[in-house]
Design an enzyme around this catalytic site. Structure first.
Site, PDB file in Angstrom:
ATOM      1  N   ARG A 181       0.482   4.233   0.359  1.00 11.85           N
ATOM      2  CA  ARG A 181       0.163   5.284   1.333  1.00 11.85           C
ATOM      3  C   ARG A 181       0.672   4.940   2.733  1.00 11.85           C
ATOM      4  NH1 ARG A 181      -5.743   7.053   1.285  1.00 11.85           N
ATOM      5  NH2 ARG A 181      -4.787   8.725   2.466  1.00 11.85           N
ATOM      6  N   CYS A 182       1.160   3.727   2.918  1.00 11.68           N
ATOM      7  CA  CYS A 182       1.616   3.252   4.230  1.00 11.68           C
ATOM      8  C   CYS A 182       3.142   3.371   4.319  1.00 11.68           C
ATOM      9  CB  CYS A 182       1.186   1.805   4.418  1.00 11.68           C
ATOM     10  SG  CYS A 182       1.875   1.021   5.894  1.00 11.68           S
ATOM     11  N   SER A 183       3.634   4.059   5.330  1.00 10.54           N
ATOM     12  CA  SER A 183       5.079   4.261   5.462  1.00 10.54           C
ATOM     13  C   SER A 183       5.814   2.938   5.702  1.00 10.54           C
ATOM     14  CB  SER A 183       5.390   5.249   6.584  1.00 10.54           C
ATOM     15  OG  SER A 183       4.964   4.738   7.839  1.00 10.54           O
ATOM     16  N   ASN A 191       0.875  -1.168   0.000  1.00 11.66           N
ATOM     17  CA  ASN A 191       0.000   0.000   0.000  1.00 11.66           C
ATOM     18  C   ASN A 191       0.916   1.222   0.000  1.00 11.66           C
ATOM     19  OD1 ASN A 191      -1.622   2.186   0.564  1.00 11.66           O
ATOM     20  ND2 ASN A 191      -2.773   1.185   2.173  1.00 11.66           N
ATOM     21  N   ARG A 225       6.078   1.211   2.362  1.00  9.91           N
ATOM     22  CA  ARG A 225       7.098   1.853   1.519  1.00  9.91           C
ATOM     23  C   ARG A 225       8.503   1.466   1.981  1.00  9.91           C
ATOM     24  NH1 ARG A 225       3.699   6.345   2.309  1.00  9.91           N
ATOM     25  NH2 ARG A 225       5.265   7.298   3.662  1.00  9.91           N
TER      26      ARG A 225
END
Length: 118
Positions: A9-11, A7, A14
């Site tokens: 948007r998820c740190s 995802n 990433r």
């Protein structure tokens, strides 16, 4: 083939993806990134992930999501199949990131756990 259920948007997701991409162990392996909110895993995919992860199904589920409460997923009487079906219909519930390498998989929280399957 290394697969990352990701995802963007998820740190944590990433960070795990960057770790996998930068791993010298990846070498010539192909990398498949599945943005599971855009391309949700099927029930069969989730059952396979469950087998590879070797963890209770509940560990694959994000219990802090609104859908978790709305669907009553805290009910201890729910079967693994019922829980996985809920995730198949509401992919936001899938814990992330998940890194799969052959017959090994891990929920990479913290991201450094991805190293255990590389």
């Amino acid at each position: 083939m290394i697969t990352v259920y990701h995802n963007p948007r998820c740190s944590k997701s990433r960070e795990a993806l960057a770790l996998v991409e930068g791993s010298t162990d990846v070498g010539g392996s192909d990398l498949q990134v599945i943005e599971y909110l855009k391309t949700p895993p099927t029930l069969a995919d989730l059952k396979r992930l469950h087998r590879l992860l070797g963890v209770p199904v509940r560990e694959m589920i994000r219990s802090n999501e609104t859908e978790y409460a709305e669907l009553g997923l805290a009910d201890a009487a729910l079967t693994d199949d019922a829980l996985l079906e809920a995730v198949a219909h509401h992919p936001k519930l899938l814990q992330r990131p998940i890194v799969v390498n052959g017959a090994k998989a891990v929920i990479a929280r913290p991201p450094s756990l991805a190293n255990s399957v590389l």
